[in-house]
Write a protein that holds these residues in place. Structure first.
Motif, PDB file in Angstrom:
ATOM      1  N   LYS A 464       4.581  -6.245   7.597  1.00  0.00           N
ATOM      2  CA  LYS A 464       4.722  -5.184   6.604  1.00  0.00           C
ATOM      3  C   LYS A 464       5.806  -4.194   6.998  1.00  0.00           C
ATOM      4  CE  LYS A 464       2.074  -1.590   4.186  1.00  0.00           C
ATOM      5  NZ  LYS A 464       0.730  -0.948   4.043  1.00  0.00           N
ATOM      6  N   SER A 465       5.844  -3.835   8.272  1.00  0.00           N
ATOM      7  CA  SER A 465       6.847  -2.874   8.737  1.00  0.00           C
ATOM      8  C   SER A 465       7.037  -3.013  10.242  1.00  0.00           C
ATOM      9  CB  SER A 465       6.442  -1.433   8.388  1.00  0.00           C
ATOM     10  OG  SER A 465       5.260  -1.073   9.102  1.00  0.00           O
ATOM     11  N   VAL A 466       8.192  -2.529  10.692  1.00  0.00           N
ATOM     12  CA  VAL A 466       8.502  -2.504  12.124  1.00  0.00           C
ATOM     13  C   VAL A 466       9.074  -1.129  12.448  1.00  0.00           C
ATOM     14  CG1 VAL A 466       9.805  -3.547  14.010  1.00  0.00           C
ATOM     15  CG2 VAL A 466       9.013  -4.975  12.116  1.00  0.00           C
ATOM     16  N   ALA A 467       8.591  -0.511  13.512  1.00  0.00           N
ATOM     17  CA  ALA A 467       9.065   0.818  13.897  1.00  0.00           C
ATOM     18  C   ALA A 467       9.211   0.900  15.405  1.00  0.00           C
ATOM     19  CB  ALA A 467       8.104   1.895  13.391  1.00  0.00           C
ATOM     20  N   PHE A 468      10.054   1.821  15.848  1.00  0.00           N
ATOM     21  CA  PHE A 468      10.256   2.046  17.285  1.00  0.00           C
ATOM     22  C   PHE A 468       9.596   3.364  17.654  1.00  0.00           C
ATOM     23  CE2 PHE A 468      12.836   3.749  20.818  1.00  0.00           C
ATOM     24  CZ  PHE A 468      12.593   2.754  21.748  1.00  0.00           C
ATOM     25  N   LYS A 469       8.531   3.253  18.476  1.00  0.00           N
ATOM     26  CA  LYS A 469       7.789   4.432  18.878  1.00  0.00           C
ATOM     27  C   LYS A 469       7.443   4.339  20.356  1.00  0.00           C
ATOM     28  CE  LYS A 469       5.577   5.033  14.332  1.00  0.00           C
ATOM     29  NZ  LYS A 469       4.277   5.096  13.594  1.00  0.00           N
ATOM     30  N   GLU A 470       7.712   5.428  21.069  1.00  0.00           N
ATOM     31  CA  GLU A 470       7.346   5.538  22.479  1.00  0.00           C
ATOM     32  C   GLU A 470       7.837   4.328  23.276  1.00  0.00           C
ATOM     33  OE1 GLU A 470       3.161   6.062  22.607  1.00  0.00           O
ATOM     34  OE2 GLU A 470       3.188   8.035  21.624  1.00  0.00           O
ATOM     35  N   ASP A 471       9.131   4.017  23.101  1.00  0.00           N
ATOM     36  CA  ASP A 471       9.788   2.932  23.836  1.00  0.00           C
ATOM     37  C   ASP A 471       9.174   1.564  23.550  1.00  0.00           C
ATOM     38  OD1 ASP A 471      11.587   4.662  24.979  1.00  0.00           O
ATOM     39  OD2 ASP A 471      10.343   5.028  26.747  1.00  0.00           O
ATOM     40  N   LYS A 472       8.492   1.432  22.430  1.00  0.00           N
ATOM     41  CA  LYS A 472       7.912   0.152  22.042  1.00  0.00           C
ATOM     42  C   LYS A 472       8.193  -0.123  20.565  1.00  0.00           C
ATOM     43  CE  LYS A 472       5.516  -1.461  25.636  1.00  0.00           C
ATOM     44  NZ  LYS A 472       5.634  -2.846  26.169  1.00  0.00           N
ATOM     45  N   LEU A 473       8.274  -1.419  20.239  1.00  0.00           N
ATOM     46  CA  LEU A 473       8.367  -1.826  18.847  1.00  0.00           C
ATOM     47  C   LEU A 473       6.956  -2.061  18.320  1.00  0.00           C
ATOM     48  CD1 LEU A 473      11.330  -4.396  18.996  1.00  0.00           C
ATOM     49  CD2 LEU A 473      11.419  -2.022  18.207  1.00  0.00           C
ATOM     50  N   GLU A 474       6.629  -1.386  17.230  1.00  0.00           N
ATOM     51  CA  GLU A 474       5.313  -1.548  16.625  1.00  0.00           C
ATOM     52  C   GLU A 474       5.456  -2.389  15.357  1.00  0.00           C
ATOM     53  OE1 GLU A 474       3.315   2.108  15.921  1.00  0.00           O
ATOM     54  OE2 GLU A 474       3.179   2.648  18.061  1.00  0.00           O
ATOM     55  N   ILE A 475       4.817  -3.563  15.368  1.00  0.00           N
ATOM     56  CA  ILE A 475       4.854  -4.469  14.218  1.00  0.00           C
ATOM     57  C   ILE A 475       3.525  -4.336  13.477  1.00  0.00           C
ATOM     58  CG2 ILE A 475       5.133  -6.852  13.472  1.00  0.00           C
ATOM     59  CD1 ILE A 475       6.547  -7.420  16.118  1.00  0.00           C
ATOM     60  N   LEU A 476       3.601  -3.857  12.246  1.00  0.00           N
ATOM     61  CA  LEU A 476       2.407  -3.678  11.433  1.00  0.00           C
ATOM     62  C   LEU A 476       2.328  -4.817  10.425  1.00  0.00           C
ATOM     63  CD1 LEU A 476      -0.046  -1.929  10.622  1.00  0.00           C
ATOM     64  CD2 LEU A 476       1.489  -0.703   9.037  1.00  0.00           C
ATOM     65  N   LEU A 477       1.197  -5.549  10.449  1.00  0.00           N
ATOM     66  CA  LEU A 477       0.990  -6.654   9.527  1.00  0.00           C
ATOM     67  C   LEU A 477       0.296  -6.165   8.260  1.00  0.00           C
ATOM     68  CD1 LEU A 477      -0.179  -9.396  12.060  1.00  0.00           C
ATOM     69  CD2 LEU A 477       2.152  -8.806  11.335  1.00  0.00           C
ATOM     70  N   LYS A 478       0.393  -6.959   7.201  1.00  0.00           N
ATOM     71  CA  LYS A 478      -0.168  -6.547   5.915  1.00  0.00           C
ATOM     72  C   LYS A 478      -1.695  -6.486   5.921  1.00  0.00           C
ATOM     73  CE  LYS A 478       3.674  -7.902   2.964  1.00  0.00           C
ATOM     74  NZ  LYS A 478       4.118  -8.687   1.776  1.00  0.00           N
ATOM     75  N   ASP A 479      -2.319  -7.203   6.850  1.00  0.00           N
ATOM     76  CA  ASP A 479      -3.784  -7.151   6.928  1.00  0.00           C
ATOM     77  C   ASP A 479      -4.260  -6.050   7.862  1.00  0.00           C
ATOM     78  OD1 ASP A 479      -3.087  -8.151   9.376  1.00  0.00           O
ATOM     79  OD2 ASP A 479      -4.118 -10.079   9.128  1.00  0.00           O
ATOM     80  N   GLY A 480      -3.344  -5.207   8.330  1.00  0.00           N
ATOM     81  CA  GLY A 480      -3.715  -4.073   9.157  1.00  0.00           C
ATOM     82  C   GLY A 480      -3.573  -4.296  10.646  1.00  0.00           C
TER      83      GLY A 480
END
Length: 704
Positions: A464-480
């Motif tokens: 669903k989305s990808v973001a860079f937070k606290e020196d990490k890549l956060e991959i958010l899937l559509k199912d949460g």
């Protein structure tokens, strides 16, 4: 030579002025002499009548004598100079004839132009040295002005002024640069130096003069025309070049690629290179095949190719590779292309083998630079080097994609995780690994195999989305669900490179993508397309586009043959293969789509049924190199009865048939190797089979 010219330019105006003044004085004296006879003289008390008449007569006589003497002197001078000039020219002609074998061919005829710097022939030789046409048309007009030279000689400028004049090169090029570019080089050097080394008048003076560096330091010229022009430096172009040269041994082939590397094979980038024990493998790009033999990723060493600037003059032709250049425009009517540096190259026949570019997820492209800088789109040598370096310096890598490339990289990096503690995650939208290709039961088995390699599997994952937070890549899937990682590898498919379609007016297929070509891989009468970028008409399976190494080999070879006049249709089915390490591998041919009905026949595998054992037997690591050359004969079924499988989920080795309208259109050989010609013949025949178990016996899968 320049000194003589400078002196002559100083003397000539003065000589002409003195000559004019002399003629004026004579005319005045003669007129005065005539007037004395008519004008009454003043009579003095003493002296004869007409006072001053004897003095005028004497003046006339003296002036007349001076003119006669000057004329005689001029005649003698011109005659002597002309004689010396002719002798000098004859001497130089004989000297150049003797020195010609020793001098370089381009400069052999030029000593005649440099030699007139000799001081003994300065006046006349300089005139003839300025332009050949001037000396031919006006040999007398300029010379008569010389008689006044002795009179004006005492008015010559000081030596220092002459030296200053000697250092002024601009006037000379204005007169002769257009006709004699080489003759302008010697004046910049000392005349004495040129005379002391008469055997190399042009060569010795070139390095010291201003215009000289032009021919020496001129950039290497690229061929402006190539009989065979191949756009793209991948497998398809190399296969086509090899095929062209096989049918036309004297062919001149030019490959233009935007990559900095010579043509190389891509499969080892996601397979064998990752299993190398050599720490410098990223530099050497040499690897051990599953059979233990070492080889380079490049098809041929640099010595195999002709330099691009030497291709035109190559007597026996050859293959040249122009690296780091991209074709940005194609003029089909003019039979020429334009490179990104505005260079134009014309051609007789052209192949487009531009391949494709890796796709990326839109959510990653929109996430910003921080995310993009931590994402790898795996395709080229540089991508392998970059990912290898990343895998040694981060703690977690996530691979998005469950196809061939994603699964191969997952297994390769998974092996490394056991040594370095690297966390490897693979996510894909399907239920199991290779879900779009393999039947569900075999996809599930493959998923378990990848897990055993140390890979964490995240199935049915839609990003669903990808973001860079606290020196990490956060991959958010559509199912949460959420996955944190240090680096992403996007392996979500390939987009065919059709950038030239607009300028070339070539058709792009709306369903499969790629350049639309006929069964002979032609887009135009003298333009062919091969490899990933070709959407071709398969006379057996219909319109298709294939993204595999062996298809690049087969289609490139066929295009090369047709470029030399073979006119062959595409019927030789290409195969493709994938290895999940050295123990599990499969080969496929035709249309393999999990949405089609399938029939699988399996048997128990042995130690011989692995990619490693198969390459040891065949002697090659790139299996398509031998498989595509083989020709299948009528298969003979094995008489060995099919054993009963104790465990239905034990898929050691087998054959999977893909059906369309009850006809086999695709076959996967699971851990069954060196049987591809048989599979190719089954698809080519296009027949219905009542019992595919009997057909499976043709592959001898039940024999140990």
């Amino acid at each position: 030579m320049l000194k003589c010219r400078a002196v002559w330019r100083k003397l000539a105006p003065l000589a002409r002025s003195a000559s004019t003044q002399c003629r004026h004085n004579v005319k005045t004296a003669l007129n005065n002499g005539r007037r004395q006879a008519f004008v009454p003289a003043t009579h003095m008390s003493t002296g004869p009548a007409g006072g001053g008449g004897s003095e005028n007569t004497l003046y006339v006589v003296l002036v007349g004598a001076a003119c006669l003497g000057g004329g005689a002197y001029a005649y003698m001078t011109v005659r002597g100079d002309s004689k010396r000039y002719e002798e000098r020219i004859s001497e130089l002609a004989s000297r150049s004839a003797k020195e010609a074998p020793e001098s370089q061919p381009p400069v052999a005829p030029e000593p005649e132009e440099a030699a007139p710097t000799s001081e003994e022939s300065a006046p006349v030789a300089e005139l003839s040295g300025e332009t050949e046409s001037a000396s031919a048309e006006e040999p007398v007009t300029e010379v008569p002005a010389e008689p006044a030279a002795p009179v004006v000689e005492e008015e010559l400028p000081a030596p220092s002024e002459l030296e200053a004049t000697h250092s002024e090169p601009p006037p000379a090029p204005l007169e002769s640069a257009a006709e004699e570019p080489v003759t302008e080089a010697p004046p910049a050097a000392e005349p004495e130096t040129v005379q002391e080394a008469p055997t190399e008048p042009a060569v010795t003076s070139l390095p010291e003069s201003a215009p000289a560096p032009e021919p020496v330091s001129a950039p290497l010229t690229l061929p402006s025309h190539a009989p065979y022009l191949l756009i793209g430096g991948g497998t398809a172009s190399f296969a086509a070049a090899r095929s062209i040269r096989a049918r036309d041994p004297g062919a001149k082939v030019l490959i233009v690629t935007d990559e900095p590397n010579l043509p190389y094979m891509r499969p080892p980038l996601s397979k064998e290179l990752w299993f190398s024990d050599d720490p410098s493998v990223t530099e050497t790009l040499r690897f051990k095949q599953w059979n233990g033999k070492e080889r380079s990723i490049y098809f041929q060493p640099s010595s195999f190719y002709v330099k691009p600037e030497e291709l035109t003059s190559a007597e026996n032709g050859g293959v040249a590779v122009l690296t780091g250049k991209k074709v940005i425009q194609m003029d089909v009517r003019g039979n020429k292309v334009k490179l990104d540096d505005d260079t134009e190259i014309s051609y007789d026949k052209c192949l487009i083998g531009t391949g494709g570019v890796p796709r990326n997820l839109q959510v990653i492209e929109k996430a910003g630079d921080e995310v993009m800088n931590r994402t790898t789109l795996f395709r080229k040598i540089e991508d392998f080097k970059s990912l290898d370096n990343v895998s040694r310096n981060v703690k977690s890598i996530t691979i998005i994609g469950g196809g061939f490339l994603g699964s191969e990289l997952a297994c390769a990096l998974g092996r490394r995780s056991s040594e370095t503690g690297l966390e490897v995650i693979q996510m894909f939208p399907e239920k199991g690994n290779m879900g779009k290709v393999l039947p569900e039961y075999l996809s599930n088995w493959t998923t378990e195999k990848v897990k055993k390699e140390g890979v964490r599997i995240v199935p049915e994952a839609l990003v669903k989305s990808v973001a860079f937070k606290e020196d990490k890549l956060e991959i958010l899937l559509k199912d949460g669900r959420q996955v944190k990682t240090d680096h992403i590898v996007a392996a979500v498919g390939l987009e065919p490179n059709v950038d030239l379609a607009k300028s070339a007016g070539l058709e792009v297929d709306s369903d499969f993508g790629g350049y639309r070509v006929n069964a002979e891989l032609q887009a135009r009468s003298n333009i062919w397309v091969a490899g990933d970028a070709a959407c071709f008409y398969d006379i057996r399976l219909g319109r298709r586009r294939v993204e595999h190494h062996d298809h690049a080999v087969v289609s490139g070879r066929l295009a090369g043959e047709n470029m030399t006049g073979a006119n062959k249709p595409y019927w030789h089915q290409s195969m493709f293969w994938s290895d999940l390490g050295p123990d599990v591998g499969y080969e496929a041919i035709g249309i393999v789509d999990s949405s089609l009905p399938t029939v699988g026949v399996f048997a128990k595998a042995t130690s011989k049924d692995t990619p490693k054992a198969a390459t040891e037997q065949s002697g090659t690591g790139i299996r398509s190199e031998s498989e595509t050359e083989a020709t299948a004969v009528t298969p003979v079924a094995s008489s060995t009865p099919a054993p009963v499988m104790e465990h239905k989920d034990e898929y050691g080795k087998g054959v999977i048939f893909y059906l369309r309208d009850k006809v086999v259109v695709g076959i996967i050989l699971w851990n069954v190797f060196n049987r591809m010609p048989i599979a190719r013949k089954i698809i080519k025949d296009g027949e219905e089979h009542a019992d595919l178990n009997e057909v499976a016996k043709l592959f001898n899968i039940h024999e140990d």
